[in-house]
Design an enzyme around this catalytic site. Sequence first.
Site, PDB file in Angstrom:
ATOM      1  N   GLU A 102      -8.627   2.836  -0.925  1.00 22.59           N
ATOM      2  CA  GLU A 102      -8.431   1.849  -1.996  1.00 22.59           C
ATOM      3  C   GLU A 102      -9.438   2.094  -3.109  1.00 22.59           C
ATOM      4  O   GLU A 102     -10.567   2.523  -2.852  1.00 22.59           O
ATOM      5  CB  GLU A 102      -8.657   0.427  -1.442  1.00 22.59           C
ATOM      6  CG  GLU A 102      -7.383  -0.348  -1.171  1.00 22.59           C
ATOM      7  CD  GLU A 102      -6.684  -0.865  -2.439  1.00 22.59           C
ATOM      8  OE1 GLU A 102      -6.806  -0.252  -3.511  1.00 22.59           O
ATOM      9  OE2 GLU A 102      -5.995  -1.886  -2.329  1.00 22.59           O
ATOM     10  N   ASP A 103      -9.038   1.785  -4.329  1.00 28.16           N
ATOM     11  CA  ASP A 103      -9.982   1.873  -5.441  1.00 28.16           C
ATOM     12  C   ASP A 103     -10.999   0.741  -5.392  1.00 28.16           C
ATOM     13  O   ASP A 103     -12.196   0.947  -5.493  1.00 28.16           O
ATOM     14  CB  ASP A 103      -9.236   1.893  -6.789  1.00 28.16           C
ATOM     15  CG  ASP A 103      -8.222   0.756  -6.948  1.00 28.16           C
ATOM     16  OD1 ASP A 103      -8.034  -0.041  -5.996  1.00 28.16           O
ATOM     17  OD2 ASP A 103      -7.619   0.654  -8.026  1.00 28.16           O
ATOM     18  N   ASP A 106     -11.096  -6.796  -3.963  1.00 23.82           N
ATOM     19  CA  ASP A 106     -11.520  -7.971  -4.720  1.00 23.82           C
ATOM     20  C   ASP A 106     -11.387  -9.185  -3.797  1.00 23.82           C
ATOM     21  O   ASP A 106     -12.278  -9.440  -2.982  1.00 23.82           O
ATOM     22  CB  ASP A 106     -10.625  -8.037  -5.971  1.00 23.82           C
ATOM     23  CG  ASP A 106     -11.024  -9.103  -6.952  1.00 23.82           C
ATOM     24  OD1 ASP A 106     -12.142  -9.629  -6.842  1.00 23.82           O
ATOM     25  OD2 ASP A 106     -10.222  -9.430  -7.845  1.00 23.82           O
ATOM     26  N   PHE A 155     -14.698  -7.264 -14.229  1.00 20.70           N
ATOM     27  CA  PHE A 155     -13.509  -6.422 -14.201  1.00 20.70           C
ATOM     28  C   PHE A 155     -13.896  -5.020 -14.648  1.00 20.70           C
ATOM     29  O   PHE A 155     -14.496  -4.825 -15.698  1.00 20.70           O
ATOM     30  CB  PHE A 155     -12.415  -6.981 -15.111  1.00 20.70           C
ATOM     31  CG  PHE A 155     -11.078  -6.373 -14.806  1.00 20.70           C
ATOM     32  CD1 PHE A 155     -10.281  -6.892 -13.788  1.00 20.70           C
ATOM     33  CD2 PHE A 155     -10.632  -5.260 -15.493  1.00 20.70           C
ATOM     34  CE1 PHE A 155      -9.065  -6.301 -13.473  1.00 20.70           C
ATOM     35  CE2 PHE A 155      -9.421  -4.667 -15.185  1.00 20.70           C
ATOM     36  CZ  PHE A 155      -8.637  -5.206 -14.174  1.00 20.70           C
ATOM     37  N   ARG A 168      -7.776   4.701 -17.338  1.00 19.98           N
ATOM     38  CA  ARG A 168      -7.771   5.384 -16.036  1.00 19.98           C
ATOM     39  C   ARG A 168      -8.453   6.750 -16.120  1.00 19.98           C
ATOM     40  O   ARG A 168      -9.010   7.242 -15.143  1.00 19.98           O
ATOM     41  CB  ARG A 168      -6.333   5.604 -15.555  1.00 19.98           C
ATOM     42  CG  ARG A 168      -5.635   4.361 -15.056  1.00 19.98           C
ATOM     43  CD  ARG A 168      -4.395   4.749 -14.272  1.00 19.98           C
ATOM     44  NE  ARG A 168      -3.424   3.679 -14.174  1.00 19.98           N
ATOM     45  CZ  ARG A 168      -3.459   2.693 -13.272  1.00 19.98           C
ATOM     46  NH1 ARG A 168      -4.437   2.645 -12.401  1.00 19.98           N
ATOM     47  NH2 ARG A 168      -2.520   1.771 -13.247  1.00 19.98           N
TER      48      ARG A 168
END
Length: 179
Positions: A102-103, A106, A155, A168
Amino acid sequence: MHTDFIEPIISVEQLKKRVSELAGLISADYPDSSNAPELRLIGVLKGSFVFLADLMRQIKRDVSIDFLSVSSYGNSTRSSRNPKIQQDLTCEISGVDVVLVEDIVDTGTTLKYICDVLEQRKPHSLRTVALLDKPSRRVAQISPSYVGFEIPDRFVVGYGLDYSQRFRNRPDICALMED
Ligand code: IMP
């Protein structure tokens, strides 16, 4: 690329070093042997593909890869509710050592949902690696097995992560400015 509202927080050098360390941990936990199960990295699209590409090249044994994507409802800087598999894996995972890549984690809703789906498919084992973790936002009862960096509740974009499909391709991790 407008960069006046983002602030670099993790450099290319820091990413390189930590990804290499994570690959070292994974290589140690899944030693190569003639009777070892296949090791498969499963990337969650789209955000994890840069991380997965760098990670896999530092792992000291043969790995296979696959991807899935998850759709969710929510706005662009707050996490998602009600995730659903949008694009499924191309291969079965039964009997395979799976490391889900996973990046960012959260609330943990997405990771928990994917792990529940994958566990039902009876992999030999299932662990998770997240490049970034925002533990202060956690709602679901889950923690990644391996974490690159814990970050505060901001974020972030870059190194595969986006804000409305932008940023990205930045090589580092940046935080969006609050206002
Ligand atoms: P969770 O289900 O709340 O853990 O959210 C996980 C997903 O939300 C990640 O896979 C990302 O797609 C997205 N996400 C959460 N925080 C960020 C962020 O700071 N930047 C970019 N995407 C994020």
